[in-house]
Scaffold this motif. Structure first.
Motif, PDB file in Angstrom:
ATOM      1  N   GLN A 172      43.657  54.052  28.322  1.00 35.35           N
ATOM      2  CA  GLN A 172      42.666  53.022  28.049  1.00 35.35           C
ATOM      3  C   GLN A 172      43.371  51.857  27.361  1.00 35.35           C
ATOM      4  N   VAL A 173      42.880  50.650  27.617  1.00 35.79           N
ATOM      5  CA  VAL A 173      43.399  49.461  26.946  1.00 35.79           C
ATOM      6  C   VAL A 173      42.219  48.687  26.379  1.00 35.79           C
ATOM      7  N   LEU A 174      42.254  48.426  25.084  1.00 33.81           N
ATOM      8  CA  LEU A 174      41.222  47.609  24.460  1.00 33.81           C
ATOM      9  C   LEU A 174      41.573  46.140  24.656  1.00 33.81           C
ATOM     10  N   LEU A 175      40.758  45.449  25.422  1.00 34.43           N
ATOM     11  CA  LEU A 175      40.983  44.036  25.723  1.00 34.43           C
ATOM     12  C   LEU A 175      40.310  43.187  24.656  1.00 34.43           C
ATOM     13  N   ARG A 176      41.096  42.679  23.736  1.00 32.55           N
ATOM     14  CA  ARG A 176      40.592  41.802  22.696  1.00 32.55           C
ATOM     15  C   ARG A 176      40.491  40.364  23.226  1.00 32.55           C
ATOM     16  N   PRO A 177      39.599  39.545  22.655  1.00 28.93           N
ATOM     17  CA  PRO A 177      39.567  38.132  23.040  1.00 28.93           C
ATOM     18  C   PRO A 177      40.922  37.472  22.833  1.00 28.93           C
ATOM     19  N   ARG A 178      41.291  36.626  23.795  1.00 30.33           N
ATOM     20  CA  ARG A 178      42.523  35.822  23.796  1.00 30.33           C
ATOM     21  C   ARG A 178      43.771  36.628  24.131  1.00 30.33           C
ATOM     22  N   SER A 179      43.591  37.889  24.500  1.00 29.18           N
ATOM     23  CA  SER A 179      44.736  38.717  24.887  1.00 29.18           C
ATOM     24  C   SER A 179      45.053  38.551  26.368  1.00 29.18           C
ATOM     25  N   LEU A 180      46.248  39.021  26.725  1.00 29.95           N
ATOM     26  CA  LEU A 180      46.661  39.046  28.130  1.00 29.95           C
ATOM     27  C   LEU A 180      47.058  40.471  28.504  1.00 29.95           C
ATOM     28  N   LEU A 181      46.527  40.941  29.612  1.00 32.18           N
ATOM     29  CA  LEU A 181      46.893  42.243  30.173  1.00 32.18           C
ATOM     30  C   LEU A 181      47.613  42.009  31.486  1.00 32.18           C
ATOM     31  N   LEU A 182      48.766  42.639  31.650  1.00 27.85           N
ATOM     32  CA  LEU A 182      49.489  42.605  32.918  1.00 27.85           C
ATOM     33  C   LEU A 182      49.677  44.039  33.392  1.00 27.85           C
ATOM     34  N   TYR A 183      49.194  44.332  34.595  1.00 26.54           N
ATOM     35  CA  TYR A 183      49.514  45.636  35.166  1.00 26.54           C
ATOM     36  C   TYR A 183      50.243  45.441  36.491  1.00 26.54           C
ATOM     37  N   THR A 184      51.341  46.168  36.609  1.00 22.42           N
ATOM     38  CA  THR A 184      52.233  46.041  37.746  1.00 22.42           C
ATOM     39  C   THR A 184      52.859  47.397  38.023  1.00 22.42           C
ATOM     40  N   GLY A 185      53.590  47.532  39.125  1.00 24.50           N
ATOM     41  CA  GLY A 185      54.262  48.789  39.429  1.00 24.50           C
ATOM     42  C   GLY A 185      53.298  49.954  39.531  1.00 24.50           C
ATOM     43  N   ASP A 186      53.611  51.056  38.851  1.00 23.32           N
ATOM     44  CA  ASP A 186      52.750  52.238  38.898  1.00 23.32           C
ATOM     45  C   ASP A 186      51.349  51.933  38.381  1.00 23.32           C
ATOM     46  N   ALA A 187      51.244  51.120  37.334  1.00 28.76           N
ATOM     47  CA  ALA A 187      49.936  50.799  36.768  1.00 28.76           C
ATOM     48  C   ALA A 187      49.060  50.049  37.769  1.00 28.76           C
ATOM     49  N   TYR A 188      49.675  49.228  38.612  1.00 31.72           N
ATOM     50  CA  TYR A 188      48.905  48.490  39.616  1.00 31.72           C
ATOM     51  C   TYR A 188      48.219  49.445  40.595  1.00 31.72           C
ATOM     52  N   GLY A 189      48.834  50.560  40.874  1.00 33.63           N
ATOM     53  CA  GLY A 189      48.278  51.501  41.840  1.00 33.63           C
ATOM     54  C   GLY A 189      47.142  52.349  41.309  1.00 33.63           C
ATOM     55  N   LEU A 190      46.866  52.283  40.000  1.00 30.47           N
ATOM     56  CA  LEU A 190      45.799  53.096  39.419  1.00 30.47           C
ATOM     57  C   LEU A 190      44.422  52.488  39.690  1.00 30.47           C
ATOM     58  N   ARG A 191      43.398  53.342  39.627  1.00 27.18           N
ATOM     59  CA  ARG A 191      42.025  52.858  39.594  1.00 27.18           C
ATOM     60  C   ARG A 191      41.716  52.439  38.164  1.00 27.18           C
TER      61      ARG A 191
END
Length: 270
Positions: free
Chosen positions: A205-224
Motif C-alpha cells: 500500500q502507498v499513502l498518497l499525501r497531497p503534493r506527493s509524486l508516485l512513480l510505478y514502473t517495471g514490476d510495479a507497473y504490472g500490478l493491479r
C-alpha cells in the motif's frame, strides 16, 4: 460504470473538425485546455536519485517510488487553478463516482492528438528536470481524476498502452492505494465495481499525501492497483511508505472532501 468512451471520441472528433476547418470559435472551444489555463510557474528542480525514494523494496516490489512534497503548496494551488481554468469544464466526463478530464487524445488509443495544457506542461517539466523521467519516455498524455470522498477506483491494470511507467501527482487530499498481483481479474480501469473491503489483502500500500509524486514502473507497473471506497484510510503493515508519509500502523487518515490525481503517461511507444 465505464469511462464514457463515446463522449471522449465525440469530443475528439469535434476538436479535429474545428482544427481542420479553421473555425476560430470551434477551435478555441475544442482546444480550450491549452489556451485558457492559468500560468503555472514551478521552482527549479534539482536532480534526484529514484533509489532514494524506492519504497517498494521492503515489500519485494521493484519499481515503486514515492516522492513526498514534490510540489509546494503555492504550486499546488496554481495547478488546481489551471485544472479549473475557464473553458475547461467541457473536458470532464463522469466515470463511476469520479470525474475524468483527458488531455492528449482518447485514453485507449496510442495516438497523441493534441499538446498538453499549460498546467500539465509545467508539472511535466518539473518531473523531467528532477530526473524522474527521461526524454525518450517522457509522458505526452494526462488524465486528471477528481474524487469526491469517499470515492475510490476499481482494481485495474494499466495494460500495455501506457508502459513503461505512470507518474501521479496528488492534489487536495490523501488516499491509500493498494497493489495486488496481476491475476487477470480486471485488466482495465472500467469502474464496474468499487474497490472495497472484499478485496484480498494487498501486497503493498502507498499513502498518497497531497503534493506527493508516485512513480510505478517495471514490476510495479504490472500490478493491479485500486483505492477503496471510504472516507478514512487506515495505515496497515503493508503501507510501504508509512515512515516518509508520517504515519504508523493503525493511524487513521481522512481523505478530505475532494482529491485530484494528475496522471502522466506515455502513449505511442518509440
Amino acid at each position: 460504470m465505464p469511462v464514457d468512451m463515446k463522449a471522449l471520441l465525440a469530443r475528439e472528433r469535434e476538436r479535429r473538425r474545428a482544427a481542420a476547418s479553421g473555425d476560430p470559435a470551434g477551435a478555441a472551444t475544442a482546444s480550450s485546455s491549452a489556451a485558457a489555463t492559468a500560468p503555472v510557474v514551478m521552482a527549479p528542480r534539482a536532480k534526484i536519485s529514484l533509489r532514494d525514494f524506492d519504497v517498494g523494496e521492503r515489500a519485494g516490489v521493484r519499481g515503486l517510488h514515492y516522492v513526498p512534497d514534490f510540489i509546494s503548496p503555492d504550486e499546488e494551488r496554481a495547478v488546481l487553478a489551471g485544472i479549473h481554468a475557464p473553458g475547461t469544464e467541457s473536458r470532464w466526463v463522469r466515470s463511476g463516482r469520479r470525474r475524468v478530464a483527458n488531455y492528449g487524445g482518447v485514453p485507449s488509443s496510442s495516438e497523441v492528438t493534441e499538446p498538453l495544457p499549460q498546467f500539465a506542461t509545467s508539472l511535466l517539466e518539473a518531473i523531467a528536470s528532477a530526473g524522474i523521467v527521461n526524454e525518450r519516455t517522457a509522458p505526452n498524455h494526462v488524465l486528471v481524476n477528481e474524487y469526491v470522498a469517499p470515492a475510490g477506483i476499481s482494481p485495474h491494470n494499466d495494460g500495455d498502452v501506457y508502459a513503461p511507467h505512470v507518474a501521479i501527482v496528488t492534489l487536495g487530499g490523501a488516499a491509500l492505494m493498494d497493489f495486488w498481483p496481476n491475476d487477470g481479474s480486471v485488466t482495465a480501469d472500467d469502474d464496474r465495481r468499487d474497490c472495497d473491503e472484499r478485496e484480498p489483502t494487498p501486497i503493498a500500500q502507498v499513502l498518497l499525501r497531497p503534493r506527493s509524486l508516485l512513480l510505478y514502473t517495471g514490476d510495479a507497473y504490472g500490478l493491479r492497483h485500486g483505492i477503496r471506497h471510504r472516507d478514512v484510510d487506515v495505515a496497515t503493515d503493508r503501507c510501504v511508505n508509512a515512515a516518509v508519509a508520517g504515519v504508523e500502523i493503525g493511524d487513521e487518515v481522512e481523505r478530505g472532501r475532494v482529491r485530484y490525481s494528475v496522471v502522466f503517461v506515455r502513449k505511442g511507444h518509440g
